[in-house]
Design a protein around this motif. Structure first.
Motif, PDB file in Angstrom:
ATOM      1  N   ILE A   1       0.843  -1.203   0.000  1.00  0.00           N
ATOM      2  CA  ILE A   1       0.000   0.000   0.000  1.00  0.00           C
ATOM      3  C   ILE A   1       0.875   1.248   0.000  1.00  0.00           C
ATOM      4  O   ILE A   1       0.600   2.217  -0.723  1.00  0.00           O
ATOM      5  CB  ILE A   1      -0.952  -0.011   1.214  1.00  0.00           C
ATOM      6  N   ALA A   2       1.935   1.245   0.802  1.00  0.00           N
ATOM      7  CA  ALA A   2       2.828   2.403   0.862  1.00  0.00           C
ATOM      8  C   ALA A   2       3.470   2.661  -0.499  1.00  0.00           C
ATOM      9  O   ALA A   2       3.535   3.807  -0.964  1.00  0.00           O
ATOM     10  CB  ALA A   2       3.901   2.186   1.919  1.00  0.00           C
ATOM     11  N   VAL A   3       3.927   1.613  -1.152  1.00  0.00           N
ATOM     12  CA  VAL A   3       4.552   1.774  -2.472  1.00  0.00           C
ATOM     13  C   VAL A   3       3.521   2.223  -3.501  1.00  0.00           C
ATOM     14  O   VAL A   3       3.806   3.057  -4.354  1.00  0.00           O
ATOM     15  CB  VAL A   3       5.236   0.452  -2.903  1.00  0.00           C
ATOM     16  N   LEU A   4       2.325   1.698  -3.393  1.00  0.00           N
ATOM     17  CA  LEU A   4       1.269   2.053  -4.331  1.00  0.00           C
ATOM     18  C   LEU A   4       0.956   3.546  -4.285  1.00  0.00           C
ATOM     19  O   LEU A   4       0.752   4.184  -5.315  1.00  0.00           O
ATOM     20  CB  LEU A   4       0.010   1.237  -4.021  1.00  0.00           C
ATOM     21  N   PHE A   5       0.939   4.124  -3.095  1.00  0.00           N
ATOM     22  CA  PHE A   5       0.578   5.525  -2.943  1.00  0.00           C
ATOM     23  C   PHE A   5       1.781   6.474  -2.904  1.00  0.00           C
ATOM     24  O   PHE A   5       1.600   7.690  -2.816  1.00  0.00           O
ATOM     25  CB  PHE A   5      -0.272   5.724  -1.691  1.00  0.00           C
ATOM     26  N   CYS A   6       2.975   5.947  -2.957  1.00  0.00           N
ATOM     27  CA  CYS A   6       4.180   6.778  -2.909  1.00  0.00           C
ATOM     28  C   CYS A   6       4.461   7.363  -4.284  1.00  0.00           C
ATOM     29  O   CYS A   6       4.496   6.653  -5.290  1.00  0.00           O
ATOM     30  CB  CYS A   6       5.362   5.945  -2.438  1.00  0.00           C
ATOM     31  N   LYS A   7       4.696   8.662  -4.333  1.00  0.00           N
ATOM     32  CA  LYS A   7       5.003   9.313  -5.607  1.00  0.00           C
ATOM     33  C   LYS A   7       6.477   9.179  -5.975  1.00  0.00           C
ATOM     34  O   LYS A   7       6.822   9.187  -7.145  1.00  0.00           O
ATOM     35  CB  LYS A   7       4.622  10.794  -5.530  1.00  0.00           C
ATOM     36  N   LYS A   8       7.344   9.083  -4.980  1.00  0.00           N
ATOM     37  CA  LYS A   8       8.782   8.977  -5.221  1.00  0.00           C
ATOM     38  C   LYS A   8       9.280   7.627  -4.711  1.00  0.00           C
ATOM     39  O   LYS A   8       9.895   7.534  -3.661  1.00  0.00           O
ATOM     40  CB  LYS A   8       9.515  10.115  -4.523  1.00  0.00           C
ATOM     41  N   LYS A   9       9.004   6.589  -5.462  1.00  0.00           N
ATOM     42  CA  LYS A   9       9.348   5.234  -5.036  1.00  0.00           C
ATOM     43  C   LYS A   9      10.848   5.024  -4.861  1.00  0.00           C
ATOM     44  O   LYS A   9      11.281   4.232  -4.054  1.00  0.00           O
ATOM     45  CB  LYS A   9       8.778   4.229  -6.018  1.00  0.00           C
ATOM     46  N   LYS A  10      11.651   5.753  -5.611  1.00  0.00           N
ATOM     47  CA  LYS A  10      13.097   5.596  -5.503  1.00  0.00           C
ATOM     48  C   LYS A  10      13.652   6.232  -4.235  1.00  0.00           C
ATOM     49  O   LYS A  10      14.774   5.964  -3.853  1.00  0.00           O
ATOM     50  CB  LYS A  10      13.785   6.184  -6.719  1.00  0.00           C
ATOM     51  N   CYS A  11      12.866   7.049  -3.579  1.00  0.00           N
ATOM     52  CA  CYS A  11      13.312   7.717  -2.352  1.00  0.00           C
ATOM     53  C   CYS A  11      13.029   6.899  -1.100  1.00  0.00           C
ATOM     54  O   CYS A  11      13.400   7.314  -0.010  1.00  0.00           O
ATOM     55  CB  CYS A  11      12.643   9.088  -2.233  1.00  0.00           C
ATOM     56  N   ILE A  12      12.380   5.764  -1.238  1.00  0.00           N
ATOM     57  CA  ILE A  12      12.096   4.927  -0.076  1.00  0.00           C
ATOM     58  C   ILE A  12      13.400   4.295   0.393  1.00  0.00           C
ATOM     59  O   ILE A  12      14.114   3.666  -0.382  1.00  0.00           O
ATOM     60  CB  ILE A  12      11.070   3.821  -0.415  1.00  0.00           C
ATOM     61  N   ASN A  13      13.710   4.480   1.653  1.00  0.00           N
ATOM     62  CA  ASN A  13      14.921   3.909   2.232  1.00  0.00           C
ATOM     63  C   ASN A  13      14.578   2.512   2.755  1.00  0.00           C
ATOM     64  O   ASN A  13      14.145   2.344   3.896  1.00  0.00           O
ATOM     65  CB  ASN A  13      15.436   4.814   3.354  1.00  0.00           C
ATOM     66  N   TRP A  14      14.764   1.506   1.921  1.00  0.00           N
ATOM     67  CA  TRP A  14      14.349   0.147   2.241  1.00  0.00           C
ATOM     68  C   TRP A  14      15.155  -0.446   3.384  1.00  0.00           C
ATOM     69  O   TRP A  14      14.663  -1.307   4.111  1.00  0.00           O
ATOM     70  CB  TRP A  14      14.428  -0.738   1.008  1.00  0.00           C
ATOM     71  N   ARG A  15      16.378   0.006   3.561  1.00  0.00           N
ATOM     72  CA  ARG A  15      17.182  -0.500   4.676  1.00  0.00           C
ATOM     73  C   ARG A  15      16.542  -0.091   6.001  1.00  0.00           C
ATOM     74  O   ARG A  15      16.419  -0.912   6.922  1.00  0.00           O
ATOM     75  CB  ARG A  15      18.601   0.037   4.578  1.00  0.00           C
ATOM     76  N   SER A  16      16.119   1.162   6.106  1.00  0.00           N
ATOM     77  CA  SER A  16      15.450   1.626   7.327  1.00  0.00           C
ATOM     78  C   SER A  16      14.131   0.902   7.542  1.00  0.00           C
ATOM     79  O   SER A  16      13.797   0.535   8.675  1.00  0.00           O
ATOM     80  CB  SER A  16      15.195   3.133   7.250  1.00  0.00           C
ATOM     81  N   VAL A  17      13.395   0.684   6.480  1.00  0.00           N
ATOM     82  CA  VAL A  17      12.126  -0.034   6.577  1.00  0.00           C
ATOM     83  C   VAL A  17      12.371  -1.453   7.100  1.00  0.00           C
ATOM     84  O   VAL A  17      11.659  -1.939   7.976  1.00  0.00           O
ATOM     85  CB  VAL A  17      11.412  -0.062   5.207  1.00  0.00           C
ATOM     86  N   GLY A  18      13.388  -2.107   6.581  1.00  0.00           N
ATOM     87  CA  GLY A  18      13.710  -3.466   7.016  1.00  0.00           C
ATOM     88  C   GLY A  18      14.156  -3.523   8.466  1.00  0.00           C
ATOM     89  O   GLY A  18      13.734  -4.401   9.224  1.00  0.00           O
ATOM     90  N   ILE A  19      15.011  -2.588   8.869  1.00  0.00           N
ATOM     91  CA  ILE A  19      15.500  -2.559  10.246  1.00  0.00           C
ATOM     92  C   ILE A  19      14.341  -2.337  11.214  1.00  0.00           C
ATOM     93  O   ILE A  19      14.218  -3.025  12.232  1.00  0.00           O
ATOM     94  CB  ILE A  19      16.580  -1.475  10.422  1.00  0.00           C
ATOM     95  N   LEU A  20      13.467  -1.400  10.907  1.00  0.00           N
ATOM     96  CA  LEU A  20      12.331  -1.128  11.790  1.00  0.00           C
ATOM     97  C   LEU A  20      11.338  -2.283  11.810  1.00  0.00           C
ATOM     98  O   LEU A  20      10.711  -2.544  12.844  1.00  0.00           O
ATOM     99  CB  LEU A  20      11.652   0.177  11.388  1.00  0.00           C
ATOM    100  N   SER A  21      11.205  -2.991  10.714  1.00  0.00           N
ATOM    101  CA  SER A  21      10.326  -4.161  10.688  1.00  0.00           C
ATOM    102  C   SER A  21      10.861  -5.260  11.602  1.00  0.00           C
ATOM    103  O   SER A  21      10.099  -5.875  12.360  1.00  0.00           O
ATOM    104  CB  SER A  21      10.184  -4.697   9.268  1.00  0.00           C
ATOM    105  N   VAL A  22      12.149  -5.505  11.540  1.00  0.00           N
ATOM    106  CA  VAL A  22      12.767  -6.516  12.408  1.00  0.00           C
ATOM    107  C   VAL A  22      12.643  -6.090  13.866  1.00  0.00           C
ATOM    108  O   VAL A  22      12.322  -6.916  14.736  1.00  0.00           O
ATOM    109  CB  VAL A  22      14.246  -6.743  12.018  1.00  0.00           C
ATOM    110  N   LEU A  23      12.856  -4.814  14.155  1.00  0.00           N
ATOM    111  CA  LEU A  23      12.711  -4.317  15.517  1.00  0.00           C
ATOM    112  C   LEU A  23      11.271  -4.479  16.005  1.00  0.00           C
ATOM    113  O   LEU A  23      11.038  -4.895  17.152  1.00  0.00           O
ATOM    114  CB  LEU A  23      13.128  -2.847  15.581  1.00  0.00           C
TER     115      LEU A  23
END
Length: 58
Positions: free
Chosen positions: A10-32
């Motif tokens: 959903i986040a990717v679907l509604f994001c206008k700047k998909k290349k600006c998503i910091n996937w490393r931070s998303v992954g770290i916070l998901s694991v946390l």
């Protein structure tokens, strides 16, 4: 894990700047998030923390 991918989709679907998503931070916070949920549900100290927080709302 499915529910996390659902929200990421959903986040990717509604994001206008998909290349600006910091996937490393998303992954770290998901694991946390998974670790904290595991701790709060599997250990008596975690369950006491949840019970104390819930008692504060009564």
């Amino acid at each position: 894990m499915f529910r996390y991918s659902y929200f990421y989709g959903i986040a990717v679907l509604f994001c206008k700047k998909k290349k600006c998503i910091n996937w490393r931070s998303v992954g770290i916070l998901s694991v946390l998030n998974i670790f904290v949920a595991w701790f709060l549900t599997q250990f008596s100290v975690g369950r006491q923390i949840v019970s104390a927080a819930a008692a504060g709302f009564v």
